[in-house]
Each structure stands twice: as C-alpha cells, then as structure tokens.
Design a protein around this motif. Structure first.
Motif, PDB file in Angstrom:
ATOM      1  N   VAL A 157       0.847  -1.197   0.000  1.00 55.15           N
ATOM      2  CA  VAL A 157       0.000   0.000   0.000  1.00 55.15           C
ATOM      3  C   VAL A 157       0.882   1.246   0.000  1.00 55.15           C
ATOM      4  CG1 VAL A 157      -1.676   1.343   1.334  1.00 55.15           C
ATOM      5  CG2 VAL A 157      -1.930  -1.139   1.144  1.00 55.15           C
ATOM      6  N   ALA A 158       0.574   2.210  -0.846  1.00 58.94           N
ATOM      7  CA  ALA A 158       1.364   3.434  -0.927  1.00 58.94           C
ATOM      8  C   ALA A 158       1.307   4.190   0.399  1.00 58.94           C
ATOM      9  CB  ALA A 158       0.848   4.319  -2.059  1.00 58.94           C
ATOM     10  N   LEU A 159       2.457   4.715   0.830  1.00 61.05           N
ATOM     11  CA  LEU A 159       2.507   5.449   2.095  1.00 61.05           C
ATOM     12  C   LEU A 159       1.605   6.671   2.064  1.00 61.05           C
ATOM     13  CD1 LEU A 159       6.320   5.288   2.964  1.00 61.05           C
ATOM     14  CD2 LEU A 159       4.501   3.652   3.498  1.00 61.05           C
ATOM     15  N   ALA A 160       1.509   7.317   0.912  1.00 63.95           N
ATOM     16  CA  ALA A 160       0.630   8.478   0.793  1.00 63.95           C
ATOM     17  C   ALA A 160      -0.827   8.095   1.038  1.00 63.95           C
ATOM     18  CB  ALA A 160       0.793   9.115  -0.587  1.00 63.95           C
ATOM     19  N   ASP A 161      -1.227   6.892   0.622  1.00 62.26           N
ATOM     20  CA  ASP A 161      -2.594   6.429   0.863  1.00 62.26           C
ATOM     21  C   ASP A 161      -2.844   6.188   2.350  1.00 62.26           C
ATOM     22  OD1 ASP A 161      -3.195   6.549  -1.819  1.00 62.26           O
ATOM     23  OD2 ASP A 161      -2.841   4.419  -2.190  1.00 62.26           O
ATOM     24  N   ILE A 162      -1.833   5.700   3.044  1.00 64.76           N
ATOM     25  CA  ILE A 162      -1.976   5.496   4.490  1.00 64.76           C
ATOM     26  C   ILE A 162      -2.109   6.837   5.200  1.00 64.76           C
ATOM     27  CG2 ILE A 162      -0.844   4.609   6.572  1.00 64.76           C
ATOM     28  CD1 ILE A 162       0.486   2.496   4.830  1.00 64.76           C
ATOM     29  N   LEU A 163      -1.323   7.823   4.781  1.00 62.00           N
ATOM     30  CA  LEU A 163      -1.416   9.157   5.381  1.00 62.00           C
ATOM     31  C   LEU A 163      -2.794   9.772   5.122  1.00 62.00           C
ATOM     32  CD1 LEU A 163       2.118  10.614   4.539  1.00 62.00           C
ATOM     33  CD2 LEU A 163       1.302   9.744   6.736  1.00 62.00           C
ATOM     34  N   GLU A 164      -3.340   9.536   3.940  1.00 60.64           N
ATOM     35  CA  GLU A 164      -4.687  10.042   3.640  1.00 60.64           C
ATOM     36  C   GLU A 164      -5.729   9.336   4.504  1.00 60.64           C
ATOM     37  OE1 GLU A 164      -7.846  10.348  -0.108  1.00 60.64           O
ATOM     38  OE2 GLU A 164      -5.781   9.696  -0.452  1.00 60.64           O
ATOM     39  N   PHE A 165      -5.582   8.023   4.659  1.00 57.72           N
ATOM     40  CA  PHE A 165      -6.494   7.273   5.521  1.00 57.72           C
ATOM     41  C   PHE A 165      -6.424   7.792   6.958  1.00 57.72           C
ATOM     42  CE2 PHE A 165      -7.192   3.799   8.538  1.00 57.72           C
ATOM     43  CZ  PHE A 165      -8.452   3.360   8.165  1.00 57.72           C
ATOM     44  N   LYS A 166      -5.214   8.056   7.438  1.00 56.39           N
ATOM     45  CA  LYS A 166      -5.048   8.565   8.800  1.00 56.39           C
ATOM     46  C   LYS A 166      -5.727   9.913   8.978  1.00 56.39           C
ATOM     47  CE  LYS A 166      -1.138   8.259  10.934  1.00 56.39           C
ATOM     48  NZ  LYS A 166       0.292   8.312  11.281  1.00 56.39           N
ATOM     49  N   LEU A 167      -5.636  10.757   7.982  1.00 54.65           N
ATOM     50  CA  LEU A 167      -6.266  12.074   8.055  1.00 54.65           C
ATOM     51  C   LEU A 167      -7.780  11.953   8.116  1.00 54.65           C
ATOM     52  CD1 LEU A 167      -5.874  15.158   7.972  1.00 54.65           C
ATOM     53  CD2 LEU A 167      -5.998  15.003   5.462  1.00 54.65           C
ATOM     54  N   LYS A 168      -8.347  11.059   7.312  1.00 58.05           N
ATOM     55  CA  LYS A 168      -9.794  10.908   7.257  1.00 58.05           C
ATOM     56  C   LYS A 168     -10.345  10.094   8.420  1.00 58.05           C
ATOM     57  CE  LYS A 168     -10.195  11.472   2.248  1.00 58.05           C
ATOM     58  NZ  LYS A 168     -10.653  10.887   0.961  1.00 58.05           N
ATOM     59  N   ARG A 169      -9.547   9.202   8.965  1.00 58.60           N
ATOM     60  CA  ARG A 169     -10.022   8.309  10.017  1.00 58.60           C
ATOM     61  C   ARG A 169      -9.269   8.567  11.329  1.00 58.60           C
ATOM     62  NH1 ARG A 169     -13.741   7.393   6.993  1.00 58.60           N
ATOM     63  NH2 ARG A 169     -14.553   8.544   8.756  1.00 58.60           N
ATOM     64  N   LYS A 170      -8.889   9.821  11.564  1.00 59.41           N
ATOM     65  CA  LYS A 170      -8.085  10.165  12.734  1.00 59.41           C
ATOM     66  C   LYS A 170      -8.817   9.886  14.044  1.00 59.41           C
ATOM     67  CE  LYS A 170      -9.427  15.047  12.391  1.00 59.41           C
ATOM     68  NZ  LYS A 170      -8.912  16.435  12.236  1.00 59.41           N
ATOM     69  N   ASP A 171     -10.138  10.041  14.047  1.00 56.99           N
ATOM     70  CA  ASP A 171     -10.881   9.799  15.292  1.00 56.99           C
ATOM     71  C   ASP A 171     -10.833   8.335  15.701  1.00 56.99           C
ATOM     72  OD1 ASP A 171     -12.009  12.422  16.022  1.00 56.99           O
ATOM     73  OD2 ASP A 171     -13.008  12.268  14.097  1.00 56.99           O
ATOM     74  N   GLU A 172     -11.060   7.438  14.747  1.00 59.37           N
ATOM     75  CA  GLU A 172     -11.031   6.009  15.071  1.00 59.37           C
ATOM     76  C   GLU A 172      -9.633   5.556  15.474  1.00 59.37           C
ATOM     77  OE1 GLU A 172     -14.548   6.730  12.496  1.00 59.37           O
ATOM     78  OE2 GLU A 172     -12.425   7.250  12.330  1.00 59.37           O
TER      79      GLU A 172
END
Length: 299
Positions: A157-172
């Motif tokens: 998985v691309a690291l940039a995709d993980i960073l985007e996921f973290k930004l969108k799912r920061k609460d969980e």
C-alpha cells in the motif's frame, strides 16, 4: 450508511476526542535480533509491513543509526523523512557491536522518553528489532494481546494512501490508541481494578470494531491482524483476584470486533497476562513496547 456518518448520528462525542490528541512516537528498526553479544541482521531497510504498521498507528517514527553499519534506508523512508514523520537519531558504538547497537536503541528510547514523557514506545517484532536484554524482567509487567482484532495495511500500500487514511479516520485511530495507552493508569489507579479491566476490555472491543469497519470501507487492502503491547504493571499485584495460573486463563472474547471482521467464524479475542517489565527508567504509565503479526484474511 457509512460508518463515519452512522457514528456522527448516534455518538454525541464522536469527533471530539481528536481535540485531546497527543502525538505519540515509536522507535523502529530494520530486521535485527540481538541476544547479548550475538546479533543477526536481516537487512538494511525497514520491512515494508513494519513501516506501514508503525505509520498507521503512530504520529512520529524514529529509526536510530550509527556510522559503522550501513542503514541509510530507501525511497520510502526518505519520503517519510521529507514529510517530517521519520527522524534518524544517531548513537555511538564502541566495543562489542551487538551490545553497542542494543544500548543505542535503549538509550534512544530513554532519551526520547525523558524529553517527552509518555509519548514514545519501542517496536518489537520478527520483522524489526528483537532485543533480549537484562533490562527486561520477567513477571514484572503485563501484556495485552489482541487476536484478529485490528487492520494493518498490506505491504505494498502506498505510504501516501496510508497518510490520507489517517487524516480521514483520525478519530477512530486515536480512539483505539487512547484506550490502549490509558489501560495501565485505569487499572493501577483504580479502587476496583478487576471491574475496570472488564470495562476497559469492552471499550477496546468497541474501538477495534470501529477501526475494522472504517478500514473495510476504505479502498486500500488491509489484513485482519494481531496486536500486542507491553505494560509496566504487574497483574499479580494489582489484580487481587489474579493467581499464578493467570497466564493460562481463557482469552476474553471481543464480540463487536468479531462481527466487524466477518472472518468466517474466526473469533476476535483479547488476553491480558504477566510479561516482562522494563527496568532502566522511571516506569511510564503508557505502554513501552508494541508488536504485531499479520493475519491471513483480507478485510
């Protein structure tokens, strides 16, 4: 209805936990086993899964290095350095190489912990660093293990995709880490530790379920995986009901996480038992060591 929208409508506190967010860091390593003066190096780069596990659950990464062993990294670690996420603390070596490297990692942890109490931890896994040291005392700590209860991104998985996921799912993500981080304090400072442990397990089940659900919604591949954290708390002393047979107790079922994972009847469980404790510094309330293992099922 998406999981995020459902929680916003049903949980009045959803979204507010991020206001309490404290950045947490983890010390990572390329594959390396150190046992006294014996050392086995499995490669010069951070394992791709190790890197993605660490990046998903922590805000800051530190990869200690010295000037004698070539551990310069690759394009992925360079990218995280440029993003300001990964740092490369330098430590000195002298005398026996294995002992020096082990001391370098321990000293890095101690120094970071002193500067930022409760914010740093160490990764320990067969894909990264495994230390066998006198600094760890058996039966002086506890371990919390989650089985088939968390998502970990696939190795490609691309690291940039993980960073985007973290930004969108920061609460969980923060809610999950917050409940793990607070476990020691909740039990150690409690007048009813057994009751509060059971309550904490229910809360952990809920946050694991939430994290699995939002991972399933996202369009990147995750594995349903195991997670282990080491705590500086002695369950045999703190939990009055605990006995020497504690380690043999049946694991706690996690019904919410099991339902969220939907792995064909395979249960998500949690175990809490005695483990190694860490001696060199004043014991932090936050966990000091994390490990994981990748499951076979994709979410």
């Amino acid at each position: 209805m998406g999981e995020s929208k459902r929680r916003k409508e049903t949980d009045k506190n959803y979204g507010s936990i991020s206001n309490k967010k404290i950045e947490r860091g983890i010390i990572i390593s390329s594959p390396m086993i150190i046992n006294g003066r014996e050392m086995t190096i499995g490669g010069a780069h951070i394992d791709p899964t190790e890197l993605r596990f660490s990046l998903l659950f922590w805000d800051k990464l530190a990869w200690p290095h010295n000037h004698f062993v070539n551990m310069n990294g690759n394009a992925e670690t360079s990218y995280l350095v440029e993003c300001g996420i990964l740092s490369r603390p330098i430590y000195k070596v002298g005398g026996d190489m294995a002992e020096s490297i082990a001391k370098g990692y321990i000293d890095t942890y101690i120094n970071l912990e002193k500067k930022h109490p409760g914010e740093w931890t160490m990764a320990q896994s067969d894909r990264g660093l495994l230390l066998h040291l006198d600094a760890l005392e058996n039966d002086k700590g506890a371990s919390l293990e989650l089985f088939r209860a968390i998502p970990i991104p696939r190795h490609d998985v691309a690291l940039a995709d993980i960073l985007e996921f973290k930004l969108k799912r920061k609460d969980e993500l923060f809610s999950f880490r917050h409940h793990i981080d607070q476990l020691t304090a909740k039990i150690k400072d409690s007048d009813t530790p057994e009751e509060d442990l059971r309550k904490a397990i229910t809360e952990i089940d809920t946050v694991c379920s939430d994290l699995l659900k939002v991972s399933k919604e996202y369009q990147i591949p995750f594995y349903i995986s195991d997670f282990k954290t080491s705590l500086n708390i002695n369950p045999l002393k703190v939990l009055s009901a605990a006995k020497k047979a504690w380690d043999l107790a049946e694991p706690y079922g996690l019904p919410a996480a099991t339902a969220a994972a939907i792995t064909g009847g395979v249960l998500s469980t949690l175990s809490f038992k005695s483990d190694y404790g860490f001696r060199p510094i004043k014991l932090p309330k936050s966990p000091y060591r994390y490990a994981y293992s990748i499951g076979k099922e994709l979410i």
